[in-house]
Design a protein around this motif. Structure first.
Motif, PDB file in Angstrom:
ATOM      1  N   ARG A 269       0.843  -1.195   0.000  1.00 60.83           N
ATOM      2  CA  ARG A 269       0.000   0.000   0.000  1.00 60.83           C
ATOM      3  C   ARG A 269       0.884   1.252   0.000  1.00 60.83           C
ATOM      4  O   ARG A 269       1.942   1.286   0.635  1.00 60.83           O
ATOM      5  CB  ARG A 269      -0.897   0.001   1.228  1.00 60.83           C
ATOM      6  N   ALA A 270       0.439   2.272  -0.701  1.00 60.11           N
ATOM      7  CA  ALA A 270       1.203   3.528  -0.755  1.00 60.11           C
ATOM      8  C   ALA A 270       1.450   4.062   0.647  1.00 60.11           C
ATOM      9  O   ALA A 270       0.522   4.130   1.466  1.00 60.11           O
ATOM     10  CB  ALA A 270       0.434   4.555  -1.578  1.00 60.11           C
ATOM     11  N   THR A 271       2.689   4.444   0.892  1.00 61.30           N
ATOM     12  CA  THR A 271       3.213   5.038   2.145  1.00 61.30           C
ATOM     13  C   THR A 271       3.235   4.058   3.313  1.00 61.30           C
ATOM     14  O   THR A 271       3.663   4.424   4.409  1.00 61.30           O
ATOM     15  CB  THR A 271       2.436   6.317   2.571  1.00 61.30           C
ATOM     16  N   TYR A 272       2.835   2.790   3.087  1.00 62.12           N
ATOM     17  CA  TYR A 272       2.848   1.816   4.184  1.00 62.12           C
ATOM     18  C   TYR A 272       3.619   0.551   3.806  1.00 62.12           C
ATOM     19  O   TYR A 272       3.295  -0.542   4.265  1.00 62.12           O
ATOM     20  CB  TYR A 272       1.422   1.440   4.579  1.00 62.12           C
ATOM     21  N   ALA A 273       4.634   0.698   2.978  1.00 69.76           N
ATOM     22  CA  ALA A 273       5.390  -0.470   2.508  1.00 69.76           C
ATOM     23  C   ALA A 273       6.023  -1.241   3.658  1.00 69.76           C
ATOM     24  O   ALA A 273       6.139  -2.470   3.604  1.00 69.76           O
ATOM     25  CB  ALA A 273       6.460  -0.031   1.512  1.00 69.76           C
ATOM     26  N   ALA A 274       6.434  -0.545   4.717  1.00 71.32           N
ATOM     27  CA  ALA A 274       7.114  -1.205   5.836  1.00 71.32           C
ATOM     28  C   ALA A 274       6.227  -2.226   6.525  1.00 71.32           C
ATOM     29  O   ALA A 274       6.723  -3.115   7.221  1.00 71.32           O
ATOM     30  CB  ALA A 274       7.592  -0.163   6.845  1.00 71.32           C
ATOM     31  N   ARG A 275       4.930  -2.134   6.345  1.00 77.32           N
ATOM     32  CA  ARG A 275       4.030  -3.073   7.012  1.00 77.32           C
ATOM     33  C   ARG A 275       4.104  -4.487   6.422  1.00 77.32           C
ATOM     34  O   ARG A 275       3.603  -5.432   7.027  1.00 77.32           O
ATOM     35  CB  ARG A 275       2.597  -2.549   6.970  1.00 77.32           C
ATOM     36  N   MET A 276       4.719  -4.610   5.258  1.00 79.14           N
ATOM     37  CA  MET A 276       4.895  -5.952   4.685  1.00 79.14           C
ATOM     38  C   MET A 276       6.233  -6.573   5.070  1.00 79.14           C
ATOM     39  O   MET A 276       6.491  -7.742   4.742  1.00 79.14           O
ATOM     40  CB  MET A 276       4.759  -5.902   3.160  1.00 79.14           C
ATOM     41  N   LEU A 277       7.080  -5.815   5.755  1.00 83.13           N
ATOM     42  CA  LEU A 277       8.362  -6.356   6.214  1.00 83.13           C
ATOM     43  C   LEU A 277       8.117  -7.553   7.127  1.00 83.13           C
ATOM     44  O   LEU A 277       7.223  -7.515   7.974  1.00 83.13           O
ATOM     45  CB  LEU A 277       9.151  -5.273   6.942  1.00 83.13           C
ATOM     46  N   ASN A 278       8.926  -8.590   6.938  1.00 86.59           N
ATOM     47  CA  ASN A 278       8.844  -9.843   7.702  1.00 86.59           C
ATOM     48  C   ASN A 278       7.678 -10.731   7.264  1.00 86.59           C
ATOM     49  O   ASN A 278       7.417 -11.770   7.892  1.00 86.59           O
ATOM     50  CB  ASN A 278       8.757  -9.595   9.210  1.00 86.59           C
ATOM     51  N   GLY A 279       6.970 -10.345   6.216  1.00 86.61           N
ATOM     52  CA  GLY A 279       5.967 -11.241   5.661  1.00 86.61           C
ATOM     53  C   GLY A 279       6.638 -12.476   5.073  1.00 86.61           C
ATOM     54  O   GLY A 279       7.793 -12.433   4.635  1.00 86.61           O
ATOM     55  N   PRO A 305      10.139  -3.388   1.617  1.00 86.98           N
ATOM     56  CA  PRO A 305       9.918  -3.343   0.164  1.00 86.98           C
ATOM     57  C   PRO A 305       9.779  -1.920  -0.347  1.00 86.98           C
ATOM     58  O   PRO A 305       9.502  -0.991   0.412  1.00 86.98           O
ATOM     59  CB  PRO A 305       8.617  -4.125  -0.015  1.00 86.98           C
ATOM     60  N   ILE A 306       9.983  -1.759  -1.632  1.00 90.50           N
ATOM     61  CA  ILE A 306       9.765  -0.466  -2.264  1.00 90.50           C
ATOM     62  C   ILE A 306       8.266  -0.288  -2.499  1.00 90.50           C
ATOM     63  O   ILE A 306       7.500  -1.264  -2.504  1.00 90.50           O
ATOM     64  CB  ILE A 306      10.513  -0.346  -3.601  1.00 90.50           C
ATOM     65  N   TYR A 307       7.846   0.971  -2.702  1.00 89.36           N
ATOM     66  CA  TYR A 307       6.475   1.185  -3.120  1.00 89.36           C
ATOM     67  C   TYR A 307       6.440   0.986  -4.629  1.00 89.36           C
ATOM     68  O   TYR A 307       6.817   1.844  -5.424  1.00 89.36           O
ATOM     69  CB  TYR A 307       5.984   2.587  -2.747  1.00 89.36           C
ATOM     70  N   GLY A 308       6.024  -0.184  -5.015  1.00 87.24           N
ATOM     71  CA  GLY A 308       6.042  -0.621  -6.398  1.00 87.24           C
ATOM     72  C   GLY A 308       6.079  -2.136  -6.391  1.00 87.24           C
ATOM     73  O   GLY A 308       5.905  -2.773  -5.352  1.00 87.24           O
ATOM     74  N   TRP A 309       6.320  -2.725  -7.541  1.00 88.12           N
ATOM     75  CA  TRP A 309       6.377  -4.183  -7.606  1.00 88.12           C
ATOM     76  C   TRP A 309       7.684  -4.693  -7.021  1.00 88.12           C
ATOM     77  O   TRP A 309       8.764  -4.208  -7.353  1.00 88.12           O
ATOM     78  CB  TRP A 309       6.227  -4.662  -9.039  1.00 88.12           C
TER      79      TRP A 309
END
Length: 347
Positions: A269-279, A305-309
């Motif tokens: 999600r835009a501006t919330y990329a860090a929330r996928m860390l450790n997935g 992750p980056i905001y993008g693919w």
């Protein structure tokens, strides 16, 4: 404060300095280097694309790269493009900013010489898109861009080093077949001697899907931000989960089927990329382990992750699973997944 030197002492100091300089000049190690004037004879090839090597012949070039500058139609080649310098030969790659037709000249120290004849610059091939970015053996992919020319024999495409059959070529489009034995990795396209990086290509895999599974509900009961948003093909929509930990989403390939996995692409999600860390990505055939860390760990998101693919490559590509899913133990809005895609083969 003023310092005064008496006339007698000053004479002695001056004489000593002159003696020192005379001694240095007579010393065999003290030399003023005079570089001989260079000469140039020819260069080849006279026609080339960016990144191709040009050999310049002559004499008295020396061997120091830093002392040499090469010009194509008056534009200096970047230092990195000068590959080697020998006393009678310079090898240089054609820069991207070379002009269509013009003279080649060489400068070594203070001497500059222009070579006879003219150099013709062929505009380099440019890749703008590859569709699709994955495929099975004998699938045909399309590479679009410009300046490819129209001569099929000038074009090669290597899938991890294995060449595919070129089906057709126009100046703006190349069609090539995924080869048997192709290797997942960089797809390199050669236009003449110019080498182009077409990006990452996934061999022997396609986008797979099944029945969507995952943690139900969403933040504030917003129907637009449930797990379905991660599979709708729209990166502007996103999962906004309940805030619970141990959040998961993925596919059930049904009891009669299973799938092997080669790669996962995901878009936070835009501006919330860090929330996928450790997935983490898990696979299992045991329904009691679905949505937990009890499945087989296939890959993990170890950096923000980056905001993008973003892309994860799976090392175990031979084991098949009925259930494949993304899982994150960290509490917080379902980790805000905008899109997730699984690539492999259904069995």
């Amino acid at each position: 404060m003023k310092i005064q030197i008496k006339k007698g002492i000053g004479f002695v100091l001056l004489a000593g300095l002159l003696n020192l300089l005379n001694g240095c000049e007579s010393d065999a190690n003290f030399k003023i280097q005079e570089y001989p004037e260079l000469s140039v004879s020819d260069f080849s090839p006279a026609t080339a694309r960016p990144t191709q090597e040009i050999t310049i012949n002559g004499s008295n070039f020396g061997t120091l790269k830093n002392a040499v500058t090469v010009y194509f139609n008056g534009i200096a080649v970047p230092a990195a493009n000068i590959k080697s310098v020998e006393d009678n030969k310079i090898v240089v790659t054609v820069p991207d900013n070379a002009q269509s037709t013009g003279k080649v000249s060489v400068k070594v120290w203070k001497f500059t010489k222009e070579l006879p004849g003219s150099f013709t610059f062929i505009p380099g091939g440019v890749i703008t898109n590859v569709t699709p970015l994955m495929g099975l053996e004998d699938d045909i992919i399309t590479i679009t861009g410009k300046n490819f020319g129209t001569v099929k024999s000038d074009i090669k495409a290597a899938f991890g080093g294995v060449y595919g059959e070129v089906i057709s070529v126009t100046d703006t489009e190349i069609q090539v077949k995924v080869p048997k034995g192709g290797i997942t990795g960089t797809l390199n396209v050669y236009v003449g001697l110019q080498k182009l990086d077409a990006g990452f290509f996934l061999v022997d895999a396609v986008k797979i899907s099944g029945t969507i599974i995952g943690t139900p509900g969403s933040w504030n009961n917003n129907e637009a931000t449930t797990i379905a948003a991660a599979f709708d093909g729209n990166t502007a929509t996103f999962v906004d989960g309940t805030g619970a930990s141990n959040y998961y989403l993925g596919y059930d390939f049904e009891a009669s089927a299973a799938a092997t996995l080669k790669a996962v692409r995901y878009y936070p999600r835009a501006t919330y990329a860090a929330r996928m860390l450790n997935g983490k990505i898990y696979g299992t055939n045991d329904p009691s382990k679905v949505g937990t860390n009890g499945g087989t760990l296939l890959a993990a998101i170890s950096t923000t992750p980056i905001y993008g693919w973003n892309q994860l490559i799976i090392s175990d590509t031979s084991t098949s699973y009925r259930y494949i899913y993304y899982y994150n133990e960290t509490a917080g809005n379902g980790n805000n997944v905008a899109e997730i895609e699984f690539y492999g083969k259904k069995i």
